[in-house]
Every structure is written in structure tokens, then in C-alpha cells.
Design a protein around this motif. Structure first.
Motif, mmCIF file in Angstrom:
data_model
loop_
_atom_site.group_PDB
_atom_site.id
_atom_site.type_symbol
_atom_site.label_atom_id
_atom_site.label_comp_id
_atom_site.label_asym_id
_atom_site.label_seq_id
_atom_site.Cartn_x
_atom_site.Cartn_y
_atom_site.Cartn_z
ATOM 1 N N HIS A 1 0.924 -1.197 -0.053
ATOM 2 C CA HIS A 1 -0.159 -0.200 0.035
ATOM 3 C C HIS A 1 0.791 1.281 0.070
ATOM 4 C CE1 HIS A 1 -3.916 2.228 0.624
ATOM 5 N NE2 HIS A 1 -3.181 2.932 1.367
ATOM 6 N N LEU A 2 1.832 1.241 0.797
ATOM 7 C CA LEU A 2 2.962 2.352 0.914
ATOM 8 C C LEU A 2 3.577 2.684 -0.553
ATOM 9 C CD1 LEU A 2 4.059 2.091 4.369
ATOM 10 C CD2 LEU A 2 2.580 3.781 3.707
ATOM 11 N N LYS A 3 3.964 1.626 -0.907
ATOM 12 C CA LYS A 3 4.747 1.517 -2.267
ATOM 13 C C LYS A 3 3.697 1.998 -3.299
ATOM 14 C CE LYS A 3 8.591 -0.438 -0.664
ATOM 15 N NZ LYS A 3 10.073 0.046 -1.109
ATOM 16 N N THR A 4 2.557 1.742 -3.409
ATOM 17 C CA THR A 4 1.552 2.092 -4.380
ATOM 18 C C THR A 4 1.443 3.590 -4.126
ATOM 19 O OG1 THR A 4 0.477 0.036 -4.042
ATOM 20 C CG2 THR A 4 -0.621 1.749 -5.481
ATOM 21 N N ILE A 5 1.367 4.058 -3.147
ATOM 22 C CA ILE A 5 1.201 5.773 -2.806
ATOM 23 C C ILE A 5 2.321 6.187 -3.431
ATOM 24 C CG2 ILE A 5 1.100 7.396 -1.183
ATOM 25 C CD1 ILE A 5 -0.809 5.399 0.461
ATOM 26 N N ALA A 6 3.557 5.888 -2.948
ATOM 27 C CA ALA A 6 4.779 6.506 -3.463
ATOM 28 C C ALA A 6 4.610 6.360 -5.114
ATOM 29 C CB ALA A 6 6.172 5.769 -2.886
ATOM 30 N N LEU A 7 4.506 5.103 -5.590
ATOM 31 C CA LEU A 7 4.534 5.144 -7.018
ATOM 32 C C LEU A 7 3.498 5.987 -7.679
ATOM 33 C CD1 LEU A 7 5.512 3.515 -9.432
ATOM 34 C CD2 LEU A 7 3.345 1.812 -9.121
ATOM 35 N N PHE A 8 2.351 6.206 -7.178
ATOM 36 C CA PHE A 8 1.353 7.030 -7.954
ATOM 37 C C PHE A 8 1.837 8.408 -7.846
ATOM 38 C CE2 PHE A 8 -2.566 4.064 -7.440
ATOM 39 C CZ PHE A 8 -1.904 3.358 -8.191
ATOM 40 N N GLU A 9 2.466 8.831 -6.580
ATOM 41 C CA GLU A 9 2.982 10.302 -6.582
ATOM 42 C C GLU A 9 4.102 10.533 -7.497
ATOM 43 O OE1 GLU A 9 3.623 10.321 -2.461
ATOM 44 O OE2 GLU A 9 1.533 10.908 -1.887
ATOM 45 N N LYS A 10 4.987 9.595 -7.677
ATOM 46 C CA LYS A 10 6.092 9.612 -8.620
ATOM 47 C C LYS A 10 5.500 9.885 -10.110
ATOM 48 C CE LYS A 10 10.535 7.281 -9.799
ATOM 49 N NZ LYS A 10 11.298 6.285 -9.121
ATOM 50 N N PHE A 11 4.371 8.935 -10.167
ATOM 51 C CA PHE A 11 3.999 9.277 -11.699
ATOM 52 C C PHE A 11 3.256 10.927 -11.989
ATOM 53 C CE2 PHE A 11 -0.525 9.634 -13.689
ATOM 54 C CZ PHE A 11 -0.242 9.212 -14.854
ATOM 55 N N GLN A 12 2.680 11.447 -10.644
ATOM 56 C CA GLN A 12 2.206 12.631 -10.745
ATOM 57 C C GLN A 12 3.332 13.661 -11.049
ATOM 58 O OE1 GLN A 12 -0.612 14.141 -11.395
ATOM 59 N NE2 GLN A 12 -2.080 12.713 -10.294
ATOM 60 N N ILE A 13 4.421 13.385 -10.302
ATOM 61 C CA ILE A 13 5.600 14.170 -10.560
ATOM 62 C C ILE A 13 6.119 14.269 -12.115
ATOM 63 C CG2 ILE A 13 7.909 14.602 -9.989
ATOM 64 C CD1 ILE A 13 6.965 13.635 -7.090
#
Length: 124
Positions: free
Chosen positions: A107-119
Motif C-alpha cells: 500500500h505504501l509503495k503504491t502511494i509512492a509510485l502514484f505520487e512519482k507518476f504525478q511528478i
């Protein structure tokens, strides 16, 4: 925003999947990888599929467990994938490791991945 994963968001089109693998860009956050491509959609803002490699998990029961976890983490955090630019995207979310992370870590890795996508989207 509703925390749902309706049928209209499921990536089923062979043409779109082929487009993802031929022209898609990717973002990674170990052990997850998100491949995305902008597309023209009739309904909804995004389409997503999940995949777990048979190479790492030989038993279908294990692959199905991680696919369920990936779909659940997407469902709870899909608001991070919606872009302000108005573009619509198709995504494929991969679990690429032998390591068996628990739900909280994924779950934490998914949040970090989605935020990285937004950047990455904002830089383009």
C-alpha cells in the motif's frame, strides 16, 4: 470521490494493451512498476490492469493474491492518478519481485509510485 473499481475502469482492450507495451512510458518504485500511455476514452478518465509474473510466483493462488492486493491499493488511491491536465490514461500495474511484501508495505509503495507518476506527468 468514490472508492470503487467499476467494470468501466478495467483494461480489457487488446489494442490498448498493445499500445501500452509498444509506446508506453513507465515509472517504478520497487517492487512495483506502472506503465502508462495517454489514450482517447469514451467513458471514464482511466483504465487500469494489474499483472503478476508467473516467473516469480508459480502458483496461481499466489499470483491471484497479489493481483487482489494491487487492485485494492489502486481502488483506495486512484485519486492520485487522476490528472489536472484533462488527459486520459491507460495503466498497467506490475508486481515485479519474488519478495512477498505484506499488504501495508505494498500500500505504501503504491502511494509512492502514484505520487512519482504525478511528478513525472507535471514535468512533461
Amino acid at each position: 470521490m468514490a472508492f470503487t473499481y467499476p467494470k468501466s475502469e478495467k483494461l480489457k482492450s487488446k489494442r490498448t494493451i498493445d499500445l501500452l507495451f509498444s509506446e508506453g512510458k513507465s515509472v517504478s518504485k520497487y517492487p512495483l512498476r506502472l506503465v502508462y500511455v495517454p489514450i482517447e476514452l469514451e467513458e471514464g478518465d482511466l483504465k487500469i490492469g494489474v499483472s503478476v509474473s508467473k516467473k516469480y510466483f508459480k502458483k496461481a493462488v499466489d499470483r491471484n493474491y497479489f493481483k487482489r492486493v494491487l487492485r485494492e491499493t489502486y481502488r483506495l488511491n486512484k485519486d492520485l492518478l487522476l490528472c489536472d491536465s484533462g488527459k486520459k490514461y491507460a495503466f498497467m500495474l506490475f508486481y515485479q519481485s519474488k519478495d512477498r511484501l505484506d499488504y501495508a508495505e505494498i500500500h505504501l509503495k503504491t502511494i509512492a509510485l502514484f505520487e512519482k507518476f504525478q511528478i513525472q506527468i507535471k514535468q512533461v
